[in-house]
Structures are given as C-alpha cells and as structure tokens.
Design an enzyme around this catalytic site. Structure first.
Site, mmCIF file in Angstrom:
data_model
loop_
_atom_site.group_PDB
_atom_site.id
_atom_site.type_symbol
_atom_site.label_atom_id
_atom_site.label_comp_id
_atom_site.label_asym_id
_atom_site.label_seq_id
_atom_site.Cartn_x
_atom_site.Cartn_y
_atom_site.Cartn_z
ATOM 1 N N LYS A 271 0.819 -1.221 0.000
ATOM 2 C CA LYS A 271 0.000 0.000 0.000
ATOM 3 C C LYS A 271 0.844 1.257 0.000
ATOM 4 C CE LYS A 271 -4.377 -1.523 1.794
ATOM 5 N NZ LYS A 271 -5.505 -1.210 2.647
ATOM 6 N N LYS B 18 -4.849 -9.284 -6.654
ATOM 7 C CA LYS B 18 -6.070 -9.532 -5.902
ATOM 8 C C LYS B 18 -7.195 -8.622 -6.400
ATOM 9 C CE LYS B 18 -6.615 -7.688 -1.857
ATOM 10 N NZ LYS B 18 -6.911 -7.229 -0.506
ATOM 11 N N LYS C 230 -11.250 -3.333 -3.763
ATOM 12 C CA LYS C 230 -12.193 -2.221 -3.872
ATOM 13 C C LYS C 230 -11.594 -1.054 -4.615
ATOM 14 C CE LYS C 230 -14.117 -3.067 0.730
ATOM 15 N NZ LYS C 230 -13.713 -2.951 2.137
HETATM 16 P P1 AMP Z 1 -11.110 -5.383 3.244
HETATM 17 O O1 AMP Z 1 -12.031 -5.040 2.138
HETATM 18 O O2 AMP Z 1 -9.679 -5.185 2.874
HETATM 19 O O3 AMP Z 1 -11.484 -4.777 4.552
HETATM 20 O O4 AMP Z 1 -11.245 -6.954 3.444
HETATM 21 C C1 AMP Z 1 -12.234 -7.528 4.250
HETATM 22 C C2 AMP Z 1 -12.190 -9.039 4.174
HETATM 23 O O5 AMP Z 1 -12.418 -9.473 2.836
HETATM 24 C C3 AMP Z 1 -10.843 -9.650 4.603
HETATM 25 O O6 AMP Z 1 -11.097 -10.851 5.302
HETATM 26 C C4 AMP Z 1 -10.174 -9.918 3.301
HETATM 27 O O7 AMP Z 1 -9.226 -10.965 3.369
HETATM 28 C C5 AMP Z 1 -11.358 -10.317 2.431
HETATM 29 N N1 AMP Z 1 -11.056 -10.053 1.013
HETATM 30 C C6 AMP Z 1 -10.879 -8.831 0.439
HETATM 31 N N2 AMP Z 1 -10.573 -8.967 -0.864
HETATM 32 C C7 AMP Z 1 -10.552 -10.310 -1.116
HETATM 33 C C8 AMP Z 1 -10.297 -11.094 -2.274
HETATM 34 N N3 AMP Z 1 -10.006 -10.537 -3.440
HETATM 35 N N4 AMP Z 1 -10.373 -12.436 -2.143
HETATM 36 C C9 AMP Z 1 -10.682 -13.026 -0.964
HETATM 37 N N5 AMP Z 1 -10.928 -12.334 0.153
HETATM 38 C C10 AMP Z 1 -10.867 -10.997 0.090
#
Ligand code: AMP
Ligand code: TRP
Length: 337
Positions: free
Chosen positions: A117, A200, A203
C-alpha cells in the site's frame, strides 16, 4: 488459563472504504454467515481502519452503513451475531495503544500489505497505516477471539496478532491472551482481479472492469465476466491442467465458491468447455446469488436509522465483553484506573 479454557469466539471485520466486492463476499461475508450459529460470532465494520487512508467524511458514514447492510443482506442475523462498527467501542483504540507498545518496529516492517500500500510513497502515508496491524490485533484480542475468518491476504496480520499476544503474555508473565487461529478455507480465499490474474480483486483497483461489486446489476456482471481476461484453451479435465493459467483458475474458483462446491467438481462438470459456454454460466450463477443480496441491501439502505440502531445495539453488547478484558489488561500492565 490454558488455551483450551478460552471460549470459542469468532471475530472478523471489513473496512468501509468503498463498495463491497465479490472478493469480500466470497472471501469473508459468505464464510462469516457459515460460522454463525455454531459458536459466538462478532462481525465488525472497522471504520477506524478505513481512515488510515483518506476518507471523505460523508462517504465514510455511507460506506459504514453499506458494509453493515451487506452483512445483514447476506444473512448475518443480529440476534445470532454481534454486528457493530469499531469506533463505537472505544476500547479498540485503547488496547491498540497498548499493543503499539508491545509490537516491535521490525515486525511492522515485515508486513507485506503495508509495503504494497505504501509502495514508493512510504514517507508520505499516515502513521496509522503503519500501525494498522496492531489495531487489528487489538480488535481480535479485545474479545479473546479464538478464530478469525479472513481472506488469504490477512493471514500475516493474524500471525502478527499471535506474536503480539505471545509477547504480551511473556513480558507480563501471564497467559491472558489466546493464540488466535486464522480460518482461511474454501475455494475463494483469494479472488483475483478479472483483468490480471496475478493481482487480488480489490475495492480500490484502477478500473471498475477488474472487479465485480456486490451491487453491480445483471448486465454489468455479464459484461465484466465476458470481458474477463482468459487464455484461448478450453477448460481441462483436472485441476492440475489449470497450472500456469491463473485467470482460468480464478474463474473456476469463483464458480465453485458461488455454487458451494469444490473447484474439482466444477472442472469435472465443465471439462473441455470453451469460454463461450463457461463465462455465461458463471455470469448467470453470480447474478442468481448476488441479485437478491443487492436488492436487500438497497432496501436496507433506505432505512439508515434501522441500520444505526442495529449497530448501536451490537456495540453495547460488544462493550460488555470488551470492558472486563480491557480493565484486566490495564491492571496487568500496572496502569491505575
Ligand atoms: P477489506 O475489504 O480489505 O477490509 O477486506 C475484508 C475481508 O475481505 C478480509 O477478510 C479480506 O481478506 C477479504 N477479502 C478482500 N478482498 C478479497 C479477495 N479478493 N479475495 C478473498 N478475500 C478478500
Ligand atoms: N485488516 C482487515 C482487512 O483489511 C480488516 C480487519 C481489521 C480485520 N480488523 C480485523 C479482519 C480483525 C479480521 C479481524 O481486510
């Protein structure tokens, strides 16, 4: 306390930093729902984590309610799970500070998510972004959570949580904090970018075409899968045949997770199929699973007061668990209250 004396408790969270993606759904929310009922479950909208990078205040409030709406629409039930937003329980920040004094700078320097990041801009990012994993450890350990369902990208942070618990326990000669287990299972713990199978799905990627958002309509979902990068080969008849084909593997894994089966079973069903057959089937499946959730999110977002009520109620329940644990931590550290 020995480790077995900790009551099984699940904690996880999602940042309100934009709309929810298919990665959040398959890697997190869907699995949160699967753990509900079997043991005590707590799911948080981690707003204090979101502000480690700039968030417009109005959009932050909106995104916080939207993640909560996603939880509810996907099947999390406030009578079975504690649903709340992090900033409502001030103990997260308080324990986070104590853990900032336990975690070592060298540990933080090894966090790959920070390196990704911050990139070449490491001098200019917030101090919060750097300290973020120690706040995450506080989120988890504030409730003595024993299991944390997350996507693959969060594994290192849960391991750091264990390091912090172990160092605290060692330094203060106690066994107060549990050794939390990450739960990373199922076919979609790392959903990849539709345009680049080495990245990956997130968002915040540059192009909206590289991700499926939970609130995308049927046409847009079909278009995104149709345009998803693949290779010219048809699907093989074994998973081994997908080695070196990350984009193809990703679509198979997504299909498996959406249909509650394994990637092996999907390959058996579609052995020899070309993309002209597989992609429309995948799009139909995704629409079938996501449309009802998206419609329910829209309905819930029409009544923000109801979402706020659910989050406030969850926060009150969270506080009753957090407060004795924080008080005991202060006592162990020698802070007078
Ligand atoms: P975040 O949006 O970064 O707060 O992620 C929230 C949850 O979603 C965490 O458990 C991440 O590991 C999961 N997550 C986010 N993006 C992915 C992805 N592309 N594949 C699998 N899990 C994801
Ligand atoms: N760091 C997680 C992410 O970016 C979100 C998060 C914060 C979290 N606190 C947590 C996840 C506690 C699990 C448990 O996805």
């Amino acid at each position: 306390m020995t480790q077995s004396q900790f009551t099984p408790r699940v904690f996880s969270g999602i940042k309100p930093s934009g709309g929810l993606t298919l990665g959040n759904y398959l890697g997190a929310i869907k699995r949160f729902v699967g753990m509900q009922g079997a043991m005590e479950t707590m799911y948080c909208v981690v707003d204090l984590h979101a502000i480690t990078v700039w968030q417009d205040p109005k959009e932050l409030s909106h995104a916080t309610r939207e993640v909560a709406a996603g939880y509810l629409a996907a099947g999390l039930d406030p009578s079975q799970s504690i649903l709340f937003n992090q900033s409502r329980v001030s103990a997260h920040a308080e324990l986070g500070w104590i853990f900032n004094c336990v975690a070592r700078v060298g540990w933080m320097n090894r966090m790959t998510q920070f390196k990704d990041k911050a990139g070449s801009n490491a001098e200019k990012v917030s101090l919060g972004l750097y300290a973020y994993p120690s706040l995450m450890a506080a989120d988890i350990l504030l409730y003595h959570a024993t299991q944390v369902p997350v996507g693959e990208d969060q594994k290192q942070h849960v391991e750091l949580t264990r390091d912090i618990a172990a160092k605290f326990n060692h330094d203060y000669k106690t066994d107060f904090f549990p050794m939390t287990e990450p739960v990373i299972d199922g076919p979609a713990t790392r959903v990849m970018n539709l345009r680049d199978g080495s990245k990956k799905m997130s968002k915040s990627g540059e192009s909206d075409m590289e991700r499926i958002n939970m609130r995308d309509g049927a046409e847009l979902i079909a278009k995104k899968f149709k345009k998803a990068k693949t290779d010219p080969e048809p699907l093989p008849d074994t998973l081994d045949g997908l080695k070196g084909r990350p984009e193809a593997r990703n679509l198979v894994d997504i299909y498996a997770a959406l249909s509650d089966t394994t990637s092996e079973a999907v390959i058996t069903e579609y052995a020899g199929a070309g993309w002209g057959r597989f992609k429309p089937a995948l799009a139909d499946l995704a629409v079938d699973r996501l449309a009802p959730i998206s419609d329910e999110m829209t309905r819930l977002m029409d009544d923000p007061a109801e979402i706020d009520r659910i989050l406030a109620d969850g926060a009150e329940r969270a506080r009753t668990i957090a407060e004795p644990i924080l008080s005991r931590t202060y006592e162990i550290v020698g802070l007078l209250r």
